[in-house]
Enzyme design. Structure first.
Site, PDB file in Angstrom:
ATOM      1  N   CYS A   1       0.869  -1.123  -0.244  1.00  0.00           N
ATOM      2  CA  CYS A   1       0.093   0.046   0.009  1.00  0.00           C
ATOM      3  C   CYS A   1       0.822   1.377  -0.004  1.00  0.00           C
ATOM      4  CB  CYS A   1      -1.008  -0.003   1.182  1.00  0.00           C
ATOM      5  SG  CYS A   1      -2.151  -1.291   1.228  1.00  0.00           S
TER       6      CYS A   1
ATOM      7  N   ARG B   1       5.869  -0.042  -5.820  1.00  0.00           N
ATOM      8  CA  ARG B   1       5.731  -0.872  -4.489  1.00  0.00           C
ATOM      9  C   ARG B   1       5.093  -2.082  -4.643  1.00  0.00           C
ATOM     10  NH1 ARG B   1       6.625   2.773   0.162  1.00  0.00           N
ATOM     11  NH2 ARG B   1       4.945   1.456   1.446  1.00  0.00           N
TER      12      ARG B   1
ATOM     13  N   TRP C   1      -2.612  -2.771  -1.786  1.00  0.00           N
ATOM     14  CA  TRP C   1      -2.140  -4.180  -1.864  1.00  0.00           C
ATOM     15  C   TRP C   1      -3.132  -4.804  -1.118  1.00  0.00           C
ATOM     16  CZ3 TRP C   1       0.395  -7.910   0.802  1.00  0.00           C
ATOM     17  CH2 TRP C   1       1.094  -8.981   0.125  1.00  0.00           C
TER      18      TRP C   1
ATOM     19  N   ASN D   1      -2.225   2.016   5.575  1.00  0.00           N
ATOM     20  CA  ASN D   1      -1.392   0.859   5.294  1.00  0.00           C
ATOM     21  C   ASN D   1      -0.853   0.246   6.379  1.00  0.00           C
ATOM     22  OD1 ASN D   1       0.940  -0.411   4.412  1.00  0.00           O
ATOM     23  ND2 ASN D   1       2.195   1.347   4.160  1.00  0.00           N
ATOM     24  N   GLY D   2      -0.932  -1.182   6.327  1.00  0.00           N
ATOM     25  CA  GLY D   2      -0.717  -2.078   7.382  1.00  0.00           C
ATOM     26  C   GLY D   2      -1.838  -3.113   7.552  1.00  0.00           C
TER      27      GLY D   2
ATOM     28  N   GLU E   1      18.157 -18.407  -5.164  1.00  0.00           N
ATOM     29  CA  GLU E   1      17.709 -16.740  -5.751  1.00  0.00           C
ATOM     30  C   GLU E   1      17.119 -16.956  -7.087  1.00  0.00           C
ATOM     31  OE1 GLU E   1      17.169 -14.015  -4.826  1.00  0.00           O
ATOM     32  OE2 GLU E   1      17.447 -12.662  -6.527  1.00  0.00           O
TER      33      GLU E   1
ATOM     34  N   LYS F   1      13.703 -15.568  -8.417  1.00  0.00           N
ATOM     35  CA  LYS F   1      13.334 -14.772  -9.445  1.00  0.00           C
ATOM     36  C   LYS F   1      12.422 -15.267 -10.571  1.00  0.00           C
ATOM     37  CE  LYS F   1      14.898 -12.176  -8.172  1.00  0.00           C
ATOM     38  NZ  LYS F   1      15.289 -11.621  -7.011  1.00  0.00           N
TER      39      LYS F   1
ATOM     40  N   GLU G   1       8.843 -15.723  -9.293  1.00  0.00           N
ATOM     41  CA  GLU G   1       8.057 -14.348  -9.026  1.00  0.00           C
ATOM     42  C   GLU G   1       7.822 -13.654 -10.154  1.00  0.00           C
ATOM     43  OE1 GLU G   1      10.011 -11.330  -6.693  1.00  0.00           O
ATOM     44  OE2 GLU G   1      11.753 -11.935  -7.157  1.00  0.00           O
TER      45      GLU G   1
ATOM     46  N   HIS H   1      17.205 -37.434  -1.610  1.00  0.00           N
ATOM     47  CA  HIS H   1      16.206 -37.497  -0.363  1.00  0.00           C
ATOM     48  C   HIS H   1      14.907 -37.017  -0.705  1.00  0.00           C
ATOM     49  CE1 HIS H   1      19.734 -38.577   2.020  1.00  0.00           C
ATOM     50  NE2 HIS H   1      20.558 -37.535   1.282  1.00  0.00           N
TER      51      HIS H   1
ATOM     52  N   LYS I   1       7.160  -4.151  -3.687  1.00  0.00           N
ATOM     53  CA  LYS I   1       8.475  -4.035  -3.718  1.00  0.00           C
ATOM     54  C   LYS I   1       8.934  -3.692  -2.092  1.00  0.00           C
ATOM     55  CE  LYS I   1      12.392  -2.877  -5.358  1.00  0.00           C
ATOM     56  NZ  LYS I   1      13.160  -4.019  -5.692  1.00  0.00           N
TER      57      LYS I   1
END
Ligand code: F6R
Length: 611
Positions: A2, A27, A76, A101-102, A484, A488, A491, A507, A606
């Site tokens: 957000c 973001r 978001w 936001n939050g 990584e 990448k 996402e 395994h 972001k």
């Protein structure tokens, strides 16, 4: 995640608010909205859209709205689908406009209480509950500020709020509790935003609110109250323009540009930090030497890509400095009662400096027995940089694309310098430091050479087009590089990818391998190469499609079932950095072929300012 923008001025503010939202687009979000207020009419004009800020701009061009005060938001989705009804600003009873936001953790009980008292809520969000509670407070006779203070006292969770009230036109109240919020200072105007970047076109003078602060502002006045409700003065900070361009240049996407920015970002990172043969300690910042003298253990914490950088550093630090080093995911660390060794340094890693879990981990570390807290971050004004006792400023430059690329490799460069400085104190031979520094001097060139693989990898990416899964393998320090690479790919291309230590294959994950499963191996020619080759034989024997990134092709058979991609050979200490490049290119090209939203992949953000 957000984004909040607000403005109270003597001029029309909708243009300022939209510009702010556009600057916060990086973001990540899925709906957007704006509400303005005219002093004369007091009421709110609001437009919200499910989709992008450009859709909001179109809606505004069809139905312009006026006002000298206003709030805007990119949402978001957390509570409730990304539909117009759930987009912010929320308006309660025509009286309170709110952006948030939050997350409000106790919103279920608060919502029930509101519904039981006969209030009807328009949205499914936790945010609207806050607007309704403030309105209820005013209805019961409180002032606007009083109602906000009473409401905030009842909220659990981490949040930043911007509020306006129809009976107090031109006033914005801003609340910071757990999520970032800045106040921008103009001439006869005040602004709020979740990130200074949003307001760079209108001011360079900012107040970073402290935890629990409530700021009350109109165009001509600003008052700040601390968590106890006492008036406080907060210093303002001039944020200098780094003069950096945040446009894509000739690249199609920010991600592509940022991948290609890496040689320059590495040069900037190393500037003043290495001499011809050694690392220059003062180059890393004040007090760093003193802290490293006392460090006998280290806990590195981060999320996502930053966590993988921590994981690489763990291998480096234990190998070169021989001190215990843990690498941990911040969302795990924050709820764990981790044992803290004497002389432990807590090191947080964060590109944005605003990841809620990493901030919580730092705050936990401050209460524990850590000898010192340090942050490596890319945003000098961020919460993590400001709250950590010491910070090493990354020099990746502004990273716009949601997926981290240049911030990963430059973070690794900084971490390698940290590892070498710790190693120096533990008897690491000066000649070995010299060899690595020599290699660092030409790391930018090696990365440039790795970028030349672009065309080859674009062709290769076509082979990933119709497949749904991929396995990334690595061993030792290249295991986190494989992790990584898989992150990448998943996402930005939305293709399922997993990173595994190659030795773990038998395994479990070997069961997944067949002719439809591309297996990407990160296999530089080091002491583990033979072991990796054995692991890859296990894949071949099951008909898996192998893509081997190595720096010595000679050791791999050129057979139909093995594609070998040769990566420039560098000093072994630097190979995690160089091997990352082709994996970034692979993710980028697969995603481009799949036609995904490269710079703002669905569902992710972001700056992850919620838990
Ligand atoms: C992946 C990615 C995320 C971030 C993570 C932490 O490409 O970008 O996994 O690395 O959200 O972000 P920072 O480093 O800003 O704390």
């Amino acid at each position: 995640m957000c984004g909040i923008v607000g403005a109270t001025a003597k001029r029309q503010v909708s243009g300022i608010l939209i510009e702010g939202l556009l600057r916060l687009e990086y973001r990540g979000y899925d709906s957007a909205g704006i509400a303005t207020q005219e002093i004369s009419t007091k009421s709110f004009n609001r437009i919200r859209v499910s989709g992008k800020v450009r859709d909001l701009v179109v809606a505004l061009s069809e139905q312009p709205i006026r006002g000298t005060g206003g709030l805007a938001h990119t949402r978001w989705a957390t509570h409730g689908a990304p539909i117009e009804r759930n987009a912010h600003p929320h308006i309660a009873n025509g009286r309170i406009a709110l952006v948030h936001n939050g997350t409000i953790e106790n919103f279920v009980s608060l919502r029930k209480e509101l519904e039981d008292s006969g209030r009807q809520l328009d949205s499914q969000t936790d945010s609207e509950v806050v607007a309704q509670l403030v309105d209820l407070g005013i209805e019961s006779g409180s002032t606007f500020l009083g109602a906000v203070q009473q409401t905030v006292a009842r909220l659990e969770g981490a949040f930043a709020l911007g509020l306006m009230c129809s009976t107090d036109p031109g006033t914005i109240i801003a609340v910071r509790k757990g999520c970032p919020l800045v106040v921008g200072l103009g001439t006869d105007e005040h602004f709020i935003a979740s990130d200074v970047l949003a307001l760079r076109s209108v001011t360079n003078q900012f107040i970073f609110l402290d935890e629990g602060d409530i700021a009350v502002m109109s165009s001509g006045s600003l008052q700040i109250f601390d968590e106890q409700g006492q008036p406080v003065e907060r210093d303002s900070i001039r944020v200098s323009d780094q003069g950096e361009s945040v446009d894509k240049g000739s690249y199609r996407h920010y991600l592509e540009k940022e991948i290609h920015d890496q040689p320059q970002a590495i040069r900037s990172t190393l500037e003043g930090r290495i001499t011809e043969q050694h690392i220059s300690e003062p180059g890393l910042g004040r007090c760093v030497s003193e802290i490293f003298d006392k460090t006998s253990a280290i806990s590195i914490v981060g999320c996502g890509t930053s966590y993988y950088a921590a994981y690489v550093a763990k291998y480096w630090i234990e190998d070169m400095a021989q001190i215990p080093c843990s690498a941990e995911i911040a969302s795990e660390f924050r709820y764990r009662n981790a044992a803290v060794l004497d002389g432990s340094l807590f090191l947080s890693l964060s590109q944005s400096g605003e990841s809620a879990d990493t901030i919580a981990a730092l705050r936990l570390a401050e209460q524990r027995n850590y000898m010192h807290t340090m942050n490596i971050g890319n945003v000098p004004t961020s919460t993590l940089m400001r709250e950590s006792a010491t910070a090493i400023a990354m020099r990746a430059g502004v990273e716009v694309s949601v997926a981290s690329t240049k911030s990963f490799t430059t973070m690794l460069v900084d971490l390698l310098l940290v590892a070498l400085l710790l190693a120096r104190r533990r008897g690491f031979p000066r000649e070995r430091e010299h060899e690595i520094v020599k290699a660092l001097h030409i790391l930018d060139e090696a990365v440039e050479c790795a970028l030349l693989l672009d065309d080859r990898i674009r062709q290769l990416a076509e082979e990933f087009l119709l497949t749904q899964h991929a396995l990334f393998l690595g061993r030792g320090v290249h295991y986190p590089v494989a992790l990584e690479g898989a992150l990448k790919l998943k996402e930005i291309s939305y293709m399922h990818a997993e990173g595994y230590p190659a030795g773990e294959l038998k395994h479990g994950p070997l069961a997944l391998v067949d002719a439809d499963m591309p297996v990407v191996a990160v296999a530089p020619n080091n002491e583990l190469l033979r072991k990796v080759q054995l692991n890859l034989q296990e894949v071949r024997a099951r008909g898996g499609r192998l893509y081997v990134f190595t720096d010595e092709a000679a050791d791999f058979d050129h057979q139909n079932d093995v594609v070998v991609i040769e990566v420039p050979k560098v000093h072994p200490a630097l190979s995690p950095i160089v091997f990352t490049i082709p994996l970034q290119l692979l993710a980028y090209h697969v995603a481009t072929l799949r036609g995904t939203d490269i710079d703002q992949p669905r569902n992710i953000a972001k700056s992850v300012t919620v838990e």
